[in-house]
Write a protein that holds these residues in place. Sequence first.
Motif, short mmCIF file in Angstrom:
data_model
loop_
_atom_site.label_atom_id
_atom_site.label_comp_id
_atom_site.label_asym_id
_atom_site.label_seq_id
_atom_site.Cartn_x
_atom_site.Cartn_y
_atom_site.Cartn_z
N GLY A 1 1.10 -1.16 0.01
CA GLY A 1 0.07 0.44 0.22
C GLY A 1 0.96 1.17 -0.10
N SER A 2 2.05 0.42 -0.35
CA SER A 2 2.67 2.38 -0.27
C SER A 2 2.58 3.48 -1.71
N PRO A 3 2.41 5.12 -1.24
CA PRO A 3 1.72 4.95 -2.66
C PRO A 3 2.87 5.63 -3.35
N THR A 4 2.25 6.46 -4.34
CA THR A 4 3.34 6.40 -5.69
C THR A 4 3.52 7.68 -6.06
N VAL A 5 4.25 8.90 -5.39
CA VAL A 5 3.85 10.34 -5.75
C VAL A 5 5.02 10.37 -6.80
N THR A 6 3.87 10.68 -7.48
CA THR A 6 4.23 12.33 -8.96
C THR A 6 4.45 13.55 -8.80
N PRO A 7 6.12 13.81 -9.36
CA PRO A 7 5.70 15.29 -8.37
C PRO A 7 4.83 16.55 -9.98
N ALA A 8 4.13 17.25 -8.84
CA ALA A 8 3.62 18.63 -10.02
C ALA A 8 4.79 18.89 -11.17
N PRO A 9 4.44 18.99 -12.46
CA PRO A 9 4.55 20.04 -13.33
C PRO A 9 5.18 21.13 -12.91
N PRO A 10 6.88 21.34 -13.85
CA PRO A 10 7.15 22.53 -12.98
C PRO A 10 6.89 23.86 -14.22
N GLY A 11 6.88 25.32 -13.54
CA GLY A 11 6.93 25.85 -14.46
C GLY A 11 7.31 26.28 -15.89
N LYS A 12 7.00 26.93 -16.40
CA LYS A 12 7.12 27.16 -17.98
C LYS A 12 8.96 28.01 -17.82
N TYR A 13 8.76 29.30 -16.92
CA TYR A 13 9.35 30.14 -17.16
C TYR A 13 10.65 29.78 -16.11
N LEU A 14 11.95 29.75 -15.99
CA LEU A 14 13.43 29.53 -14.79
C LEU A 14 13.53 30.07 -14.98
N THR A 15 13.83 31.12 -15.70
CA THR A 15 14.78 32.54 -15.66
C THR A 15 13.37 34.09 -15.37
N LEU A 16 13.15 35.10 -15.69
CA LEU A 16 13.00 36.18 -16.13
C LEU A 16 14.25 37.27 -16.52
N PRO A 17 13.34 38.11 -17.41
CA PRO A 17 14.08 39.04 -18.55
C PRO A 17 14.74 39.87 -17.69
N ALA A 18 15.46 40.95 -18.14
CA ALA A 18 16.19 42.09 -17.34
C ALA A 18 15.20 43.34 -17.86
N PRO A 19 14.35 43.20 -16.46
CA PRO A 19 13.11 44.50 -16.90
C PRO A 19 13.59 45.90 -17.35
N CYS A 20 14.68 46.45 -16.78
CA CYS A 20 15.01 47.75 -17.83
C CYS A 20 14.91 47.37 -19.20
N ARG A 21 15.25 46.62 -19.27
CA ARG A 21 15.36 46.28 -21.37
C ARG A 21 14.31 45.97 -21.68
N ALA A 22 12.88 45.93 -20.97
CA ALA A 22 11.76 45.02 -21.32
C ALA A 22 10.84 45.84 -22.46
N VAL A 23 11.22 47.34 -21.98
CA VAL A 23 10.43 48.27 -22.71
C VAL A 23 11.17 48.59 -23.31
N PRO A 24 10.75 48.32 -24.41
CA PRO A 24 11.43 49.65 -26.47
C PRO A 24 10.92 50.98 -25.56
N ARG A 25 12.86 52.18 -26.23
CA ARG A 25 12.10 52.89 -26.49
C ARG A 25 11.56 54.22 -26.62
N GLY A 26 10.91 53.27 -27.88
CA GLY A 26 9.78 53.93 -28.91
C GLY A 26 8.95 54.43 -27.55
N THR A 27 8.92 53.17 -27.13
CA THR A 27 6.51 52.72 -25.79
C THR A 27 7.21 53.51 -24.39
N LEU A 28 8.80 54.54 -24.67
CA LEU A 28 8.88 54.73 -23.29
C LEU A 28 8.82 56.61 -23.81
N LYS A 29 9.19 56.44 -24.50
CA LYS A 29 8.40 57.76 -25.30
C LYS A 29 7.34 58.47 -25.41
N ASP A 30 6.33 57.21 -25.74
CA ASP A 30 5.14 57.57 -25.40
C ASP A 30 4.40 57.69 -24.24
#
Length: 290
Positions: A33-62
């Motif tokens: 009766g020992s249960p078999t535990v299946t780990p939940a799937p990991p998330g899609k993202y393993l890293t994050l973008p560089a935030p200060c480069r995430a917004v294009p300059r043209g968008t910032l001007k607007d």
Amino acid sequence: MAYVPGVALLAALVVGCSAGSDSNANGADSKAGSPTVTPAPPGKYLTLPAPCRAVPRGTLKDLLPGAAELPGDQQEKVFRGSASVTYDTDRKVGCSWKSDAPNATRSLSIDFERVVSYDPAVSDDDRADTVYAKKEKAAGLSSSAPPGPDAEKDTGTPGEKEKGKGADAEKPKGPAGDATDSADPSSSSSPSGGGTGEDGAGDSGVSPEDALPSRVLDNLGDAAFLHDLPTRAGSTSQQRTVSVVFRTSNVVVTVRYAEQPALVTQVPDSKELQEKAQALARKLAETLSE
């Protein structure tokens, strides 16, 4: 003949060991009766973008009127942004920008939070959904409102809010309403305010008649909402902060866009702020999905 008993003993030991091995192989002596535990799937993202480069300059001007007219060094400083202080750039990052123009000050900030579940039975996505749901609740909203005649009221659709504006505009505001009033972001003195929420607090100023209320958004990430919060900036002028929060897989993104007019008689344009904040949020969602 003297060696026969020894040979017989050795044979008996071999047979006994074989029997024991067969018993273990058949599971007779293993824990049942020992249960078999299946780990939940990991998330899609393993890293994050560089935030200060995430917004294009043209968008910032607007988004930051007046910044493009600044001298070279000052302009570069504005568009470069200021990174948020964080101790784990794999889990949370952010950046902010600010521009002072003759008629108003505009500020923008974005935050990325990558959620990781340390419970093998709970996926990163489910944990991120819990984080997002807390932010949505803090804004006085809920994406679980049932569809039907009351859905327009619960999700803050402009039509329903406008119906009761005239009748309720002259009523004095008490210190606190009941649970239903406090959960409705349009029940404050501004038709588009949302209580104190997570983005700030204060007395609401006079809002434009066409201001749109805080509400749950469709077609943005896995879940999203907009929180429109007008406040008084000291005793001089009004400030309006529009926040768009969305979740995509195990990342929760927050966009805050605010305006403070230079004159006390001026009122920030709620519709413009909301449209630009949503447009930026959708661009960020597209960038994450690439």
